[in-house]
Design an enzyme around this catalytic site. Structure first.
Site, PDB file in Angstrom:
ATOM      1  N   SER A   1       0.802  -1.228   0.000  1.00 16.19           N
ATOM      2  CA  SER A   1       0.000   0.000   0.000  1.00 16.19           C
ATOM      3  C   SER A   1       0.830   1.270   0.000  1.00 16.19           C
ATOM      4  CB  SER A   1      -0.948   0.014   1.202  1.00 16.19           C
ATOM      5  OG  SER A   1      -0.229   0.152   2.411  1.00 16.19           O
TER       6      SER A   1
ATOM      7  N   LYS B   1       0.886   4.668   6.915  1.00 16.71           N
ATOM      8  CA  LYS B   1       0.346   5.476   5.814  1.00 16.71           C
ATOM      9  C   LYS B   1       1.023   6.846   5.845  1.00 16.71           C
ATOM     10  CE  LYS B   1      -2.817   2.326   4.869  1.00 16.71           C
ATOM     11  NZ  LYS B   1      -2.693   1.451   3.676  1.00 16.71           N
TER      12      LYS B   1
END
Length: 291
Positions: free
Chosen positions: A67, A137
């Site tokens: 990701s 993230k």
């Protein structure tokens, strides 16, 4: 000249019969412990230091997914700064942060089953912990920011388009779908908005807007900022904030907007009271100041 050990053994004999061996008086220095006897102590100290470092300074984390490509690859080991948050520092735009799962984002994801040695090493921080439910993230918006995606992009923060050069090659800054890829949100106090660099392969804030936090991550859940890729050696690199976040992205505060609007009004009033074209005021002399 007698050595110190001999001098210490002479006192109090009273027989004048010369010196005795220091070993007879118990004055001989103790033998140094063997390395093997000291090894458990050294290991204990090392483990305590490692635990303290993990708790308060730096912790290693393993990257389990794609990701954050290409910034981070699956299998990378990153070191996370845990010290800065202890001094009240909050996440900033552009930082790559590790945070505890805020609202069951990892539901259904496979969980590794480490062996006993891996559990111990993970607990003290000598290797990434495999049983902690943490995510990594990039921070896109902080408290007060308005973050927006329309079409394929660009991604906007407070109306400013980001030059997302860090986004995975072939991805668009925004995803065209009805599951969360199109959005406009304002980040509340104490929260952050996060997104993965691999935009079309990241279940981030966009896709959790129906949870109890509406997709935002509480600042209290943030463990720290990822500062360096430590492993493998061929991937060693620092993780700076991209240049896209160097521009002034801050939202204009209501007070600042009010001040900007008040300046022309004040100048007009001063000019009027001074006898300008809009009419004079006999109560104020021409060389005086209003206010």
């Amino acid at each position: 000249m007698e050595d110190a050990a001999t001098s210490a053994s002479d006192s109090g004999d009273g027989d004048g019969g010369g010196t005795r061996e220091s070993g007879e008086q118990g004055g001989q220095p103790k033998k140094q412990r063997s390395f093997w006897k000291e090894l458990p102590l050294l290991i204990g100290i090392a483990l305590i230091l490692a635990l303290l470092i993990k708790t308060f300074l730096v912790q290693a984390f393993s990257i389990p997914s794609d990701s954050m490509q290409n910034t981070l690859q699956q299998g990378d080991r990153v070191l996370v700064d845990k010290l800065t948050p202890w001094f009240g520092s909050e996440p900033e735009r552009g930082e790559v942060v590790v945070f505890h799962d805020p609202a069951n984002w990892l539901a259904g994801e496979p969980t590794a089953t480490p062996n006993p040695l891996q559990r111990v090493l993970g607990w003290i921080g000598l290797m990434p912990s495999s049983n902690e439910k943490d995510l990594i993230k990039r921070v896109i918006g902080v408290a007060g920011d308005t973050v927006e995606c329309k079409g394929t992009g660009p991604l906007k923060v407070n109306g400013h388009a980001l030059n997302d050069t860090f986004v995975y090659a072939g991805n668009t800054p925004c995803s065209v779908d009805d599951q969360g890829g199109q959005f406009k949100v304002k980040v509340p106090k104490g929260k952050i908005w996060v997104m993965g660099d691999h935009r079309q392969n990241s279940l981030d804030s966009r896709y959790h807007q129906q949870d109890k936090n509406h997709g935002f991550v509480p600042v209290d859940n943030v463990i720290g900022r990822a500062i360096v890729i430590a492993w493998p050696p061929t991937r060693w690199n620092t993780l700076p904030i991209p240049d896209a976040f160097d521009q002034n992205l801050s939202a204009a505060a209501p007070g600042a907007l009010g001040l900007a609007g008040a300046v022309p009004l004040v100048l007009w009033r001063r000019h009027r009271l001074a006898g300008g074209p809009t009419g004079g005021n006999p109560r104020v002399s021409s060389d005086g100041t209003a206010g």
